[in-house]
Design an enzyme around this catalytic site. Structure first.
Site, PDB file in Angstrom:
ATOM      1  N   ALA A 142      14.324   9.261   7.721  1.00  0.00           N
ATOM      2  CA  ALA A 142      15.458   8.591   8.343  1.00  0.00           C
ATOM      3  C   ALA A 142      16.687   8.913   7.494  1.00  0.00           C
ATOM      4  O   ALA A 142      16.563   9.315   6.333  1.00  0.00           O
ATOM      5  CB  ALA A 142      15.200   7.098   8.392  1.00  0.00           C
ATOM      6  N   GLY A 180      10.537   8.841   7.817  1.00  0.00           N
ATOM      7  CA  GLY A 180      10.647   8.868   9.274  1.00  0.00           C
ATOM      8  C   GLY A 180      10.193  10.191   9.878  1.00  0.00           C
ATOM      9  O   GLY A 180       9.766  10.234  11.034  1.00  0.00           O
ATOM     10  N   GLU A 224       6.582   9.851  10.222  1.00  0.00           N
ATOM     11  CA  GLU A 224       6.347   8.870  11.289  1.00  0.00           C
ATOM     12  C   GLU A 224       6.589   9.478  12.665  1.00  0.00           C
ATOM     13  O   GLU A 224       5.852   9.205  13.614  1.00  0.00           O
ATOM     14  CB  GLU A 224       7.243   7.649  11.055  1.00  0.00           C
ATOM     15  CG  GLU A 224       6.856   6.907   9.784  1.00  0.00           C
ATOM     16  CD  GLU A 224       7.864   5.843   9.383  1.00  0.00           C
ATOM     17  OE1 GLU A 224       9.035   6.206   9.129  1.00  0.00           O
ATOM     18  OE2 GLU A 224       7.499   4.661   9.346  1.00  0.00           O
ATOM     19  N   GLU A 284       9.404   6.090   1.027  1.00  0.00           N
ATOM     20  CA  GLU A 284      10.422   5.034   1.139  1.00  0.00           C
ATOM     21  C   GLU A 284      10.483   4.146  -0.093  1.00  0.00           C
ATOM     22  O   GLU A 284      11.545   3.670  -0.496  1.00  0.00           O
ATOM     23  CB  GLU A 284      10.136   4.159   2.371  1.00  0.00           C
ATOM     24  CG  GLU A 284      10.438   4.816   3.705  1.00  0.00           C
ATOM     25  CD  GLU A 284       9.284   5.600   4.281  1.00  0.00           C
ATOM     26  OE1 GLU A 284       8.295   5.866   3.562  1.00  0.00           O
ATOM     27  OE2 GLU A 284       9.374   5.975   5.468  1.00  0.00           O
TER      28      GLU A 284
HETATM   29  N1  CAA Z   1      18.820  11.249   4.687  1.00  0.00           N
HETATM   30  C1  CAA Z   1      20.063  11.751   4.573  1.00  0.00           C
HETATM   31  N2  CAA Z   1      20.319  12.960   4.057  1.00  0.00           N
HETATM   32  C2  CAA Z   1      19.279  13.690   3.611  1.00  0.00           C
HETATM   33  C3  CAA Z   1      17.971  13.229   3.687  1.00  0.00           C
HETATM   34  C4  CAA Z   1      17.736  11.941   4.274  1.00  0.00           C
HETATM   35  N3  CAA Z   1      16.515  11.426   4.419  1.00  0.00           N
HETATM   36  N4  CAA Z   1      17.145  14.147   3.163  1.00  0.00           N
HETATM   37  C5  CAA Z   1      17.921  15.175   2.762  1.00  0.00           C
HETATM   38  N5  CAA Z   1      19.218  14.898   3.045  1.00  0.00           N
HETATM   39  C6  CAA Z   1      20.382  15.739   2.763  1.00  0.00           C
HETATM   40  C7  CAA Z   1      20.725  15.736   1.304  1.00  0.00           C
HETATM   41  O1  CAA Z   1      21.485  14.592   0.980  1.00  0.00           O
HETATM   42  C8  CAA Z   1      21.510  17.021   1.163  1.00  0.00           C
HETATM   43  O2  CAA Z   1      22.804  16.788   1.674  1.00  0.00           O
HETATM   44  P1  CAA Z   1      24.082  17.329   0.834  1.00  0.00           P
HETATM   45  O3  CAA Z   1      23.945  18.828   0.893  1.00  0.00           O
HETATM   46  O4  CAA Z   1      25.226  16.789   1.613  1.00  0.00           O
HETATM   47  O5  CAA Z   1      23.941  16.785  -0.534  1.00  0.00           O
HETATM   48  C9  CAA Z   1      20.798  17.946   2.163  1.00  0.00           C
HETATM   49  O6  CAA Z   1      20.082  17.090   3.061  1.00  0.00           O
HETATM   50  C10 CAA Z   1      19.788  18.866   1.497  1.00  0.00           C
HETATM   51  O7  CAA Z   1      18.883  18.074   0.739  1.00  0.00           O
HETATM   52  P2  CAA Z   1      18.600  18.324  -0.832  1.00  0.00           P
HETATM   53  O8  CAA Z   1      19.762  18.948  -1.471  1.00  0.00           O
HETATM   54  O9  CAA Z   1      18.095  17.047  -1.395  1.00  0.00           O
HETATM   55  O10 CAA Z   1      17.411  19.393  -0.717  1.00  0.00           O
HETATM   56  P3  CAA Z   1      16.242  19.645  -1.780  1.00  0.00           P
HETATM   57  O11 CAA Z   1      15.559  20.880  -1.318  1.00  0.00           O
HETATM   58  O12 CAA Z   1      16.771  19.582  -3.169  1.00  0.00           O
HETATM   59  O13 CAA Z   1      15.245  18.392  -1.616  1.00  0.00           O
HETATM   60  C11 CAA Z   1      13.931  16.769  -0.393  1.00  0.00           C
HETATM   61  C12 CAA Z   1      14.535  18.201  -0.407  1.00  0.00           C
HETATM   62  C13 CAA Z   1      12.858  16.634  -1.478  1.00  0.00           C
HETATM   63  C14 CAA Z   1      13.286  16.563   0.990  1.00  0.00           C
HETATM   64  C15 CAA Z   1      15.047  15.749  -0.638  1.00  0.00           C
HETATM   65  O14 CAA Z   1      16.127  16.023   0.244  1.00  0.00           O
HETATM   66  C16 CAA Z   1      14.639  14.329  -0.421  1.00  0.00           C
HETATM   67  O15 CAA Z   1      13.965  13.752  -1.244  1.00  0.00           O
HETATM   68  N6  CAA Z   1      15.052  13.704   0.727  1.00  0.00           N
HETATM   69  C17 CAA Z   1      14.787  12.334   1.020  1.00  0.00           C
HETATM   70  C18 CAA Z   1      13.330  12.111   1.399  1.00  0.00           C
HETATM   71  C19 CAA Z   1      13.095  10.650   1.690  1.00  0.00           C
HETATM   72  O16 CAA Z   1      13.192   9.793   0.839  1.00  0.00           O
HETATM   73  N7  CAA Z   1      12.778  10.323   2.947  1.00  0.00           N
HETATM   74  C20 CAA Z   1      12.535   8.963   3.371  1.00  0.00           C
HETATM   75  C21 CAA Z   1      13.804   8.395   3.945  1.00  0.00           C
HETATM   76  S1  CAA Z   1      13.701   6.644   4.271  1.00  0.00           S
HETATM   77  C22 CAA Z   1      12.921   6.514   5.734  1.00  0.00           C
HETATM   78  O17 CAA Z   1      12.538   7.484   6.338  1.00  0.00           O
HETATM   79  C23 CAA Z   1      12.751   5.100   6.264  1.00  0.00           C
HETATM   80  C24 CAA Z   1      11.777   4.992   7.408  1.00  0.00           C
HETATM   81  O18 CAA Z   1      10.607   4.861   7.241  1.00  0.00           O
HETATM   82  C25 CAA Z   1      12.224   5.001   8.767  1.00  0.00           C
END
Ligand code: CAA
Length: 258
Positions: free
Chosen positions: A66, A109, A112, A132
């Site tokens: 998400a 998400g 999911e 999360e």
């Molecule tokens: N939400 C918003 N933006 C996101 C995102 C997310 N879940 N995941 C990645 N992005 C964005 C980053 O912020 C980045 O944007 P900028 O270039 O503007 O900084 C861009 O996508 C590229 O990401 P990274 O630079 O982080 O890429 P990476 O290769 O270094 O890392 C990754 C990849 C390990 C997937 C890392 O992006 C990450 O950890 N993302 C979040 C994963 C996460 O925590 N997901 C769970 C979200 S909460 C949820 O989903 C709640 C639910 O149950 C409904």
């Protein structure tokens, strides 16, 4: 083809391919993506010429979760009044069979969303997880329930409590995905699976989906009873006559989806 900003929808014969298309955010699922995916798939669900829907992302990310930046400022009342993420439930209520083709990150998400689909195919690059907890939250699109039903308590607890991810091989061993494919073969195979499903009788495929889905909602005895009712009901279709006649005549069946 349709009027969407965060997804692409292509029709190929009786199948549809929906591609998440927010590459700069690794397909993070904000509310716009949710609304577009739900609207597009519900439109396909109403189309009798669509027999299977494939949902995919990019090579690097199916969806990295998400949208964290969109959720960050929200409070309880915002989430409650918007009923945040509830529209995703409608994806699980489609009657048309769905296939998730997962390459790269399927986190939070994203995992999911994949689990909301009926058939889950993974590239060998796929990474699944419910991270999360590392953000101070918990899954919100059914992950705690669907992951637990798919892989069992021990692994689901570990993934949800530590936020660690699993690779495609572990996901297949655990029963989360039906098959792992070389990354380059993923979309082709997903479309081939979709074409196979779409070549079956649509109402019968809907009933098969409904019967298997019922296993998640009820006791064994009730589920078997539900299946038996649907099994009897398929004998009301013309496609049952066609399918069984074709077998007896040693020719391929030509279903008319009724
Ligand atoms: N939400 C918003 N933006 C996101 C995102 C997310 N879940 N995941 C990645 N992005 C964005 C980053 O912020 C980045 O944007 P900028 O270039 O503007 O900084 C861009 O996508 C590229 O990401 P990274 O630079 O982080 O890429 P990476 O290769 O270094 O890392 C990754 C990849 C390990 C997937 C890392 O992006 C990450 O950890 N993302 C979040 C994963 C996460 O925590 N997901 C769970 C979200 S909460 C949820 O989903 C709640 C639910 O149950 C409904």
């Amino acid at each position: 083809t349709l009027d969407h900003e965060t997804i692409l929808v292509e029709r190929k014969g009786r199948t549809a391919l929906l591609t998440l298309n927010r590459p700069k955010a690794l397909n993070a699922l904000n509310l716009q993506v949710m609304n577009e995916v739900v609207a597009a798939t519900e439109a396909l669900d109403r189309d009798p010429d669509c027999g299977c829907i494939v949902i995919t992302g990019s090579e690097r990310a199916f969806a990295a979760g998400a949208d964290i930046k969109e959720m960050q400022p929200q409070g309880y009342m915002d989430m409650y009044l918007a009923d945040w993420f509830t529209a995703w439930d409608r994806l699980g209520q489609l009657r048309t069979p769905t296939v998730a083709a997962v390459s790269g990150y399927a986190l939070g998400g994203g995992c999911e969303l994949a689990m909301l689909c009926d058939i889950l195919l993974a590239a060998d690059t796929a990474v699944f997880g419910q991270p999360e907890i590392k953000l101070g939250v918990i899954p919100g699109i059914g992950g705690s329930q669907r992951l637990t039903r798919a892989v069992g308590k021990a692994k689901a607890m570990e993934l949800c409590l530590t936020g660690r991810t699993m690779d495609a091989a572990e996901a297949e061993r655990a029963g989360l995905v039906s098959r792992v494919l070389p990354a380059g073969a993923l979309i082709g195979e997903a479309l081939a699976v979709a074409e196979t499903v779409a070549g079956m009788s649509l109402p019968v495929a809907m009933m098969a989906k409904e019967a298997v889905s019922r296993a998640f909602e009820t006791s064994l005895a009730e589920g078997v009873r539900f299946e038996r009712r649907l099994f009897h009901a398929v004998f009301a279709t013309a496609d049952q006559k066609e399918g069984m006649s074709a077998f007896a005549d040693k020719r391929p069946a030509v279903f008319r989806h009724r």
